[in-house]
Design an enzyme around this catalytic site. Structure first.
Site, PDB file in Angstrom:
ATOM      1  N   GLU A 117       0.994 -77.902  15.111  1.00 20.09           N
ATOM      2  CA  GLU A 117       2.226 -77.349  15.721  1.00 20.09           C
ATOM      3  C   GLU A 117       3.114 -77.316  14.259  1.00 20.09           C
ATOM      4  OE1 GLU A 117       3.145 -79.253  19.304  1.00 20.09           O
ATOM      5  OE2 GLU A 117       1.088 -78.668  19.645  1.00 20.09           O
ATOM      6  N   TYR A 141       1.854 -77.120  27.912  1.00 19.48           N
ATOM      7  CA  TYR A 141       2.385 -77.894  27.131  1.00 19.48           C
ATOM      8  C   TYR A 141       3.205 -78.998  28.108  1.00 19.48           C
ATOM      9  CZ  TYR A 141       5.057 -80.606  23.399  1.00 19.48           C
ATOM     10  OH  TYR A 141       5.434 -81.340  22.499  1.00 19.48           O
ATOM     11  N   ASP A 171      15.782 -80.773  20.408  1.00 18.13           N
ATOM     12  CA  ASP A 171      15.112 -81.808  19.632  1.00 18.13           C
ATOM     13  C   ASP A 171      15.822 -83.002  19.310  1.00 18.13           C
ATOM     14  OD1 ASP A 171      12.439 -80.755  18.888  1.00 18.13           O
ATOM     15  OD2 ASP A 171      13.468 -79.012  18.282  1.00 18.13           O
TER      16      ASP A 171
END
Lengths: 409, 283
Positions: free
Chosen positions: B54, B180, B65
Site C-alpha cells: 500500500e 479492508y 491517520d
C-alpha cells in the site's frame, strides 16, 4: 426539496449543493454522520425542538438582537441607509452561540454525553464551552497551537467554563488542523461523542443544519426591516470565514431576487500576495473536511494555510453552499485587506461607539467602499456578527502600541 | 456485488489461498523520508516478504491517520513529493516486479485535482492495481470507485466496527479486490485489536461478501500480524514501518544511513509471523 428555480431549497438528500457539499468522511464516521442526519431530519420538523431552541435564543442568548440604524456612518458614507444587525450583543459576544445552542440540543436528543469542537479565534470554542456548562456536559476544544498562544484570553475563558482546550501541533497547527484533530477524536470516540462544528462546513448534514440554526439572524432582519421601513432590504453584506454568519443572514433572502447579497472574504495582505484567505476569490474546488468546496490549495491538491489579521476568518475553505451560490452568481463575493479592515474597525468605534470584531470590520470596510454609490433610500444591512473586545490586543499591535507582553498578533 | 476484474490483487489472494496462508500488506508513504530513500524502501519490500504494497499518497490533511503517518506525509511533502512523483515511483517498481500488487492509498483531494480520467489512465499505465481512498465512502462512489472499476482496477472499501449489518450490504456492493477491515474505532497506529475482537466482525462481513478480508490499523509486531491472519486473509502494517523511518532520522529529518534495510528487516519479521500460521488447519 423539490421546489424549482429556488436558491434556498438545497441541499439535496445526499447533501449536495450542485457539485458541492457531500459526505467525504472515513467509513468509521459514516454510520455516525447518518445518525446525525436522521436525527436532524426528525428534529427540524419537530415543533418542540424549535420551541426549546427559541426559548434559549430569547432567554439565554438575548434574541432578537436589534436592527440598528447606524446614522452617523450613514451620514459619513453619504449614500445608502446603513443598518447593523447587532449579533455582537448576543451572550458570549458573537453569532456563534445560535449554532452551539442548536447543536447541543441535537446532542441531547441523541443521548450523547461528551462534546468536542474545533476553534480558530476561540469564539466558537467559547460558545461551545458555554453551552456545555449550561447543559452540564464535558467539553473538549481543539485549537491550533499558534491560536492558543495568540488568543490566550479566550483560552482562559474556555477553561473557566470548564472546557479542556487541547492545543493542536499537527500539520501547521492552525484551524484546519484543529478540525482534523477533532475528526480524529470523533473517529476514536464514536459511541458517546457529538461533534459541534462551528460553521456551515463539514459533511452533510452540518452545512444545512448550522445554516438553519443561524438563519434566525436573517429571519429577524426580515421582520425588523419590515417594521422599520415597511419593505425588504436592498443590500445585505456579511464577512466570511467558514461562512456561518453570512449564511444565517443571506439564506432567508436568497429567493428575493431584488435583494443584492455580498459576501466579504479576508484579503489579508492583498489578493495579489500569498497571504490572504480568499478561498472563493482565489481558491478552486476540492475536497476537505467532509465536503467539496472552494479551497486554497496547491496544484498538487495540498491544502494551504490562509492568512488574515482576523483569526476567525483564517480558514482555507468555505461552506459548500457559498461555493454553489458563487457559481450560480446569486451572491457576489469580494475581499477586503487587513488594513482596510483595521481602518473600518477604528471608524466604527469612533463614529458609532461600537467596537466591532475584526471579522465584521471586513464587511464594514466593503460597505465603506460601496455605500456612497447608492441612493439615500437604499437599505443596506451589515451583519455585525461579533464584538471587538477580543481583538483590542491585535489592533493595538498593528497600530504600533504595546499592551503587554502577550503576543496577540 | 460488483463484477470482479482480475488484477494482481485478485491473483495474489488466489496464490495465498493455494499456499494456505495469510498475506502481509505493507504501507509506506511515497517519498518518505525523501524520494531516493523512499524508492529504496519500496524496491525492497516484496523481497523482504510483503505480499502487497500500500503506497500512501502524501496529503497535507490526513484526518484518519495517527501521528506517525501524519508526520510521514508532511516529511514527504516538505521534500517536494507529489502525486505525479508517486506514480513515477510505481513505474520504477514495475520495471523489476510485475507480480506484487500496488494499491495507492490516501485521500481524495490530490487525485481530484490531478483529474480523475488522467489519473486513472496514468495510474493504470504505470502499473497500479487498486485504490483505497479513505474519504470516499460508498455514498460518493461515483467520484472514483465506479470509474476505477470501469478502467479495470480495484477499488477497496474500508469497513469499520461501526459498520453495522444495515450498512454492510451497501459498503460491499461495489467493493472489489478485497475488503479492508479497520480493526479499531480510531486512527492509524494507535489502539490494537486481537483476533478474538476481530473474529465476530469478519464473520459478519463474510455474510455479505466472498471477497478476501485484509485487516489493518494497530498491527505493530510479528505476533500481532500472526494473530491477525488467524482470522483475516491478510494483515496490513503501516505505522510500525513508518516508525522505523522516524526513529532513524537526524535532527533535520534527513535519513541516516541504512534506513531501508532496517525497514526491510521488520517486514521480514512480520512476514515470518504471518507465514507461521497455517490456515489450512487452523482457520
Amino acid at each position: 426539496m423539490t421546489k424549482h428555480n429556488t436558491y434556498s431549497a438545497g441541499a439535496d438528500e445526499d447533501g449536495h449543493f450542485g457539485i458541492y457539499g457531500g459526505r467525504y468522511v472515513a467509513e468509521t464516521l459514516m454510520p455516525l454522520i447518518l445518525a446525525v442526519e436522521n436525527e436532524w431530519n426528525k428534529a427540524k420538523s419537530d415543533p418542540d425542538f424549535w420551541k426549546e431552541f427559541h426559548y434559549y435564543m430569547k432567554h439565554y442568548v438575548g434574541r432578537p438582537s436589534p436592527l440598528y440604524f447606524a446614522e452617523r456612518l450613514t451620514e459619513k458614507f453619504g449614500g445608502a441607509k446603513v443598518y447593523f444587525k447587532r449579533d455582537e450583543l448576543n451572550h458570549t459576544g458573537a453569532h456563534k452561540i445560535n449554532n452551539t445552542i442548536g447543536q447541543i440540543l441535537m446532542a441531547k436528543r441523541m443521548g450523547k454525553t461528551r462534546i468536542i469542537a474545533e476553534t480558530g479565534a476561540g469564539q466558537h470554542g467559547v460558545a461551545t464551552a458555554t453551552v456545555c456548562a449550561l447543559f452540564g456536559l464535558p467539553c473538549i476544544v481543539y485549537m491550533g497551537a499558534t491560536d492558543v498562544e495568540r488568543q490566550s484570553p479566550n483560552v482562559f475563558r474556555m477553561n473557566l467554563l470548564g472546557a479542556e482546550v487541547r492545543p493542536v501541533t499537527s500539520g501547521t497547527g492552525t484551524l484546519k488542523d484543529a478540525m482534523n484533530e477533532a475528526l480524529r477524536d470523533w473517529v476514536s470516540n464514536v459511541d458517546d461523542t457529538f461533534y459541534i462544528i462551528g460553521t456551515v462546513a463539514g459533511p452533510h448534514p452540518y452545512p444545512t443544519m448550522v445554516r438553519d440554526f443561524q438563519s434566525v439572524i436573517g429571519d429577524e432582519v426580515r421582520e425588523q426591516m419590515q417594521e422599520a421601513e415597511g419593505r425588504l432590504p436592498n443590500t445585505l453584506v456579511a464577512c466570511l470565514g467558514g461562512g456561518s454568519n453570512a449564511m444565517g443572514l443571506f439564506h432567508p433572502f436568497l429567493d428575493d431576487e431584488t435583494v443584492e447579497i455580498i459576501g466579504v472574504e479576508a484579503g489579508g495582505k492583498g489578493i495579489d500576495t500569498d497571504e490572504h484567505c480568499a478561498s472563493l476569490t482565489l481558491g478552486k474546488p476540492g475536497v476537505l473536511h467532509g465536503n467539496r468546496t472552494y479551497l486554497l490549495q496547491t496544484d498538487d491538491g495540498q491544502i494551504l494555510d490562509g492568512h488574515s489579521i482576523s483569526a476567525g476568518l483564517d480558514y482555507p475553505g468555505i461552506g459548500p453552499e457559498h461555493s454553489w451560490l458563487k457559481d450560480r452568481g446569486r451572491v457576489n463575493y469580494v475581499s477586503v485587506t487587513d488594513n482596510e479592515a483595521l481602518n473600518a474597525f477604528q471608524l466604527c468605534t469612533k463614529a458609532e461607539g461600537i467596537i466591532p470584531a475584526l471579522e465584521p470590520s471586513h464587511a464594514l470596510a466593503h460597505v465603506a467602499k460601496i455605500a456612497g454609490s447608492y441612493p439615500k433610500d437604499h437599505l443596506l444591512v451589515l451583519n455585525m456578527c461579533g464584538r471587538g473586545d477580543k481583538d483590542i490586543f491585535a489592533v493595538a499591535k498593528h497600530l504600533g502600541l504595546d499592551m503587554g507582553d502577550t503576543d496577540q498578533g | 456485488m460488483a463484477e470482479q476484474t482480475e488484477t494482481r490483487i485478485t491473483k495474489m489472494f488466489d496464490r495465498l489461498k493455494a499456499e494456505g496462508r495469510g498475506g502481509l500488506g505493507t504501507f509506506i508513504t511515497a517519498g518518505d523520508p525523501d524520494y531516493d530513500t523512499g524508492l529504496e524502501i519500496l524496491m525492497g519490500l516484496a523481497n523482504a516478504g510483503a505480499d502487497m504494497i500500500e503506497f500512501g499518497i502524501p496529503f497535507s490533511d490526513p484526518m484518519a491517520d495517527g501521528p506517525a503517518i501524519q508526520a510521514s506525509s508532511l516529511r514527504a511533502l516538505k521534500k517536494g513529493m507529489t502525486l505525479k512523483k508517486t506514480l513515477d515511483m510505481v513505474r520504477k517498481f514495475r520495471k523489476q516486479d510485475d507480480v506484487t500488487p500496488i494499491i495507492l492509498m490516501g485521500y481524495f483531494n490530490p487525485i481530484y485535482i490531478y483529474g480523475i480520467d488522467t489519473f486513472l489512465s496514468d495510474a493504470k499505465e504505470v502499473g497500479v492495481d487498486g485504490y483505497i481512498v479513505v474519504d470516499l465512502p460508498p455514498e460518493e462512489e461515483n467520484e472514483l470507485c465506479k470509474p476505477a472499476i470501469a478502467a479495470g482496477m480495484n477499488f477497496i472499501y474500508l469497513t469499520a466496527p461501526t459498520t453495522d449489518d444495515k450498512r454492510l450490504p451497501r459498503v460491499v456492493e461495489n467493493a472489489s479486490g478485497f475488503i479492508y477491515f479497520v480493526s479499531i474505532t480510531g486512527i492509524t497506529g494507535t489502539k490494537s485489536a486481537t483476533s478474538a475482537d476481530i473474529a465476530p466482525h469478519l464473520e459478519r462481513i463474510r455474510k455479505y461478501t466472498d471477497l478476501p478480508i485484509a485487516v489493518g490499523f494497530g498491527i505493530k509486531t510479528p505476533e500481532n500480524a500472526a494473530d491477525t491472519v488467524k482470522v483475516g486473509d491478510a494483515a496490513i502494517v503501516g505505522s510500525a514501518l513508518v516508525r522505523v523511518i522516524t526513529d532513524n532520522l537526524d535532527e533535520n529529518d534527513n535519513p541516516t544511513p541504512g534506513i531501508a534495510p532496517k525497514v526491510h528487516k521488520l517486514v521480514s519479521e512480520l512476514a515470518a509471523g504471518v507465514r507461521s500460521v497455517n490456515k489450512r488447519i487452523g482457520a
